[in-house]
Structure formats: structure tokens, C-alpha cells
Enzyme design. Structure first.
Site, PDB file in Angstrom:
ATOM      1  N   ASP A 292      38.338  27.267  39.518  1.00 60.73           N
ATOM      2  CA  ASP A 292      38.624  28.430  40.369  1.00 60.73           C
ATOM      3  C   ASP A 292      37.858  29.680  39.915  1.00 60.73           C
ATOM      4  O   ASP A 292      37.564  30.581  40.705  1.00 60.73           O
ATOM      5  CB  ASP A 292      40.122  28.775  40.358  1.00 60.73           C
TER       6      ASP A 292
ATOM      7  N   ASP B 254      41.801  36.399  37.139  1.00 57.90           N
ATOM      8  CA  ASP B 254      41.904  36.368  38.606  1.00 57.90           C
ATOM      9  C   ASP B 254      41.489  37.668  39.292  1.00 57.90           C
ATOM     10  O   ASP B 254      41.755  37.836  40.492  1.00 57.90           O
ATOM     11  CB  ASP B 254      43.334  35.986  39.023  1.00 57.90           C
TER      12      ASP B 254
HETATM   13  N1  GLY Z   1      43.594  29.823  41.680  1.00 63.24           N
HETATM   14  C1  GLY Z   1      44.830  29.176  41.748  1.00 63.24           C
HETATM   15  C2  GLY Z   1      44.919  28.161  42.829  1.00 63.24           C
HETATM   16  O1  GLY Z   1      43.951  27.854  43.497  1.00 63.24           O
HETATM   17  O2  GLY Z   1      46.001  27.672  43.022  1.00 63.24           O
END
Ligand code: GLY
Length: 406
Positions: free
Chosen positions: A179, A119
Site C-alpha cells: 500500500d 499513511d
Molecule cells: N491501506 C490499508 C488498506 O488497504 O486496507
């Protein structure tokens, strides 16, 4: 034909209709409207600022207890609060917003060495990326480059992807979630700034692998693809935050749309543009997309229309569609721009926009974080605010005839 275009442009101007000459796009939201939304957002973030727990980043707000839920710097959401403050500072030149953002950046810096998460794009590029762009401070550049080095330690050349999660090791060997596309802008930036093409090569390979394995024939995407790290074979196609393995989790569709639009901008590879167009068509023609164009939390959620909306997906899709509208032919451009305008208008009013002074200071209400995990259901979320403010910023730049990409 040239005479016709000239005449139309003159007519729009004479009628007082805003239009962005470069792309030939007709904008229907007024400058004063956008400015008012930003002013309200700043007022809200000053309310929020007073209540953010020390040493934490605001994640959401619980109305029943009137408490801001904070997260540590290692949370995936840590970059959004400073990032939103920086967009608002850019808009207003209000130094107090910059000072608050810098306070949080100091807390966040240590995550540049975090090799335990994918992330870092959200955490570092939304925060330090904007800080570097706005201040030119070399310290921020170095933090970003260290973080990009940490991020690519998670890349496996056999799979051709960056590993998303280390949790659920009993379930997945090498999970990659849609994501993860959002990291690629950060990696492209790292190559541009460092002159080292390894980051951008990883970004392209990751995007190509995602394009191959994450999508269904209707261009909706799975949330999680689990790979065998030894062979690169796909082991599972599943969900984590969506309604079902086979469903279209709304935020996943939003990340995919934003990710492939951005990869087209950065590579000019037409395959990415086509993919972004297909995803946009899936979203906009989906029979379960409501008239206000703010999706339910999953396009296939049980109980539609009696289930939750996800304002965060609406905000991400709006921002992405503004960009995509600039890369396509006139007819598609009108469709994408019109849809983005509807989304911005919807988010800028009840029930999504909170009344000033309420909602703990978050701008938007009604997002869903992780419904199957029974977490963050129908609440404000920091990333909904971030992409909403980004969409406002992009729209304002379109009104001013500027390049919308910051
Ligand atoms: N990247 C985590 C979400 O979109 O919840």
C-alpha cells in the site's frame, strides 16, 4: 496507413461512437451515463453529509443499526471523504460540497505533524492535494509540504523504504506494505513544488526496493515485507489483511498496479511501466477474477466463489487501468480500457451501487476492509467511493479528450 486511421476516425465519428483521438482509444461508455453516476454520487454524499458524526470522518456504515461509523483524523481513511467531495465539487461546481470538504480539512490539518504513520499520502494528498489543485490556496500547499517532511522521517536509507507501521513491534522490525507505493505521488509532488529532490529520490528508491522484494515470479505481491533496519535484509514475507502469506490479497494487487502506473507517469522509467503491465496481466488473467471483473477480497480466498467481493479493489484497479491504457500499445490499451469499462459498469449497478438514499449515503456496497481481523466485511468503505469517483472523473476527461491526470 495515415489514410486508414483518418478513415476509421471519420467512421467512428459518423457512427456517433465516442473516441479519444490522442490515444486512438475507442470509448464505449457514454457521457450521459458517466454524468448520471456522478449526479447519483452527489445525491448520496449529501445524504452521508447529514449523518457524519461531528469531528469525525466517515469510515463505513452498519445497516443493522443504521449508524455511520466515524474515524478520527489520524485514521488512514480520513482523507478520502474530503477528497471525494472535492472530485464531486470539481465535476458539479456545487459550492456546498467544497464547504463540507473544507470543514473536514480544518479537522485534518493537524495530521501534517503526524510522524507515527506512513499513511500521510492517503490522508493528506487525496484531501489537501485535491484542495490545492482546485483552489490554489497557498495554505494548503504549506500543509502538504509540512506533511511530506513528516512522512520522510520514516524513511530508512539502509532499507531503502519508508516504514509502514509501528504496531506489532513484537512481530515485525521494519514492516513495509505494498500500500505504501501510494505515498510516492505525494513525494514526487513535494519535489516538484519545493524544488528539493530529496522527496523524489526517496520515492524512486522506495519503488525500486518494493519492486525487488515485494513480488513473486507471477507478479502477484506479498502484503508485508519485514526488513532488518540495521542491514536492510528481508526478514519476513507475510500478510496482514490477506488470506495467507502466500496469497494475493486483492487490494494489495490494486495498490501495486496503481502505484507502478503512477510512478511510470512521474519518472518515465520504463521498468515501472513493465511492472504495472505485469501486475495488470496477473489480475486480468487470473482464473478467479469474476466475469464482472470485481475481485473477490483475495484472489486466493478460501471458498471462491462463495466468498466476499471487494468493490474497493475493483474501483482502484479501474482507475489505474484507465491511466495504464494510455501508456501501452494499441492492443493492450484496448484490453485495459475494456476491463476498466467493465469494472465501472459493474460498480455503477446493483449489487455494488447502492440505491439512492440507502447505504448511509455511501455510493458503493460490498467492500472488505480486513477480513482476517474480522473487521469491515462486506460493507461500504470511503476509499471504494473515492477511487470509483476518481475513475468516473478520469473517464469523463477521456470523453472530453483531456489529460486524465489531474
Ligand atoms: N491501506 C490499508 C488498506 O488497504 O486496507
Amino acid at each position: 496507413m495515415r489514410k486508414f486511421i483518418f478513415t476509421m476516425a471519420t467512421l467512428f465519428l459518423a457512427a456517433g461512437i465516442s473516441c479519444q483521438q490522442a490515444a486512438g482509444q475507442q470509448l464505449t461508455l457514454k457521457k450521459q451515463f458517466i454524468e448520471q453516476q456522478v449526479k447519483d454520487a452527489i445525491t448520496q454524499y449529501k445524504v452521508l453529509q447529514k449523518q457524519v458524526p461531528d469531528g469525525k470522518f466517515p469510515r463505513t456504515y452498519t445497516a443493522a443499526t443504521d449508524v455511520i461509523e466515524g474515524a478520527g483524523s489520524n485514521s488512514w481513511i480520513s482523507g478520502f471523504y474530503p477528497g471525494t467531495l472535492l472530485y464531486l465539487y470539481e465535476f458539479s461546481q456545487d459550492k456546498s460540497l467544497l464547504v463540507e470538504a473544507q470543514k473536514k480539512l480544518d479537522l485534518l490539518e493537524k495530521e501534517k505533524n503526524n510522524k507515527g504513520t506512513h499513511d500521510l499520502g492517503f490522508m493528506l494528498y487525496c484531501s489537501f492535494g485535491n484542495a490545492y489543485r482546485l483552489t490554489g490556496d497557498e495554505r494548503y500547499k504549506n500543509i502538504l509540504l509540512t506533511g511530506a517532511g513528516s512522512l520522510i522521517t520514516r524513511y530508512n536509507p539502509t532499507v531503502g523504504c519508508i516504514k509502514s507501521w509501528d504496531h506489532n513491534g513484537d512481530k515485525w522490525k521494519f514492516p513495509v506494505i505494498i500500500d505504501n507505493m501510494m505515498n510516492l505521488e505525494y513525494l514526487e509532488w513535494a519535489s516538484k513544488v519545493s524544488g528539493d529532490k530529496k522527496y523524489k529520490d526517496i520515492a524512486s528508491t522506495h519503488a525500486n526496493t518494493t519492486l525487488k522484494n515485494h513480488f513473486r515470479p507471477d507478479y502477484s505481491s506479498y502484503h508485508v515485507i519485514d526488513y532488518d533496519p540495521e542491514t536492510g535484509n528481508v526478514l519476513h514475507k507475510q500478510t496482514h489483511q490477506g488470506a495467507a502469506d502466500t496469497s494475493a490479497w486483492a487490494r494489495g494487487q490494486a495498490w501495486g498496479l496503481y502505484g507502478f502506473t503512477m510512478m511510470y507517469r512521474l519518472t518515465k522509467d520504463k521498468v515501472y511501466l513493465d511492472q504495472a503491465g505485469h501486475i495488470a496481466e496477473f489480475i486480468l488473467h487470473n482464473p478467479n477474477l469474476p466475469a464482472d471483473k470485481i475481485p473477490f477480497w483475495d484472489f486466493d480466498a478460501p471458498g471462491i466463489p462463495n466468498t466476499y467481493r471487494d468493490a474497493s479493489s475493483g474501483a482502484i484497479i479501474a482507475s489505474a487501468l484507465l491511466e495504464l491504457s494510455q501508456y501501452v500499445d494499441a492492443s493492450k490499451s484496448t484490453t485495459y480500457l475494456g476491463a476498466a469499462e467493465t469494472m465501472i459498469k459493474s460498480l455503477s449497478a446493483a449489487p455494488y451501487k447502492a440505491t439512492i438514499g440507502s447505504n448511509g449515503g455511501f455510493i458503493l456496497q460490498h467492500s472488505v476492509g480486513h477480513l482476517p481481523g474480522n473487521s469491515e466485511i462486506d460493507v461500504p468503505l470511503s476509499y471504494a467511493d473515492y477511487y470509483y469517483v476518481e475513475a468516473l472523473t478520469r473517464y469523463q476527461r477521456m470523453l472530453e479528450g483531456k489529460n486524465i491526470i489531474l
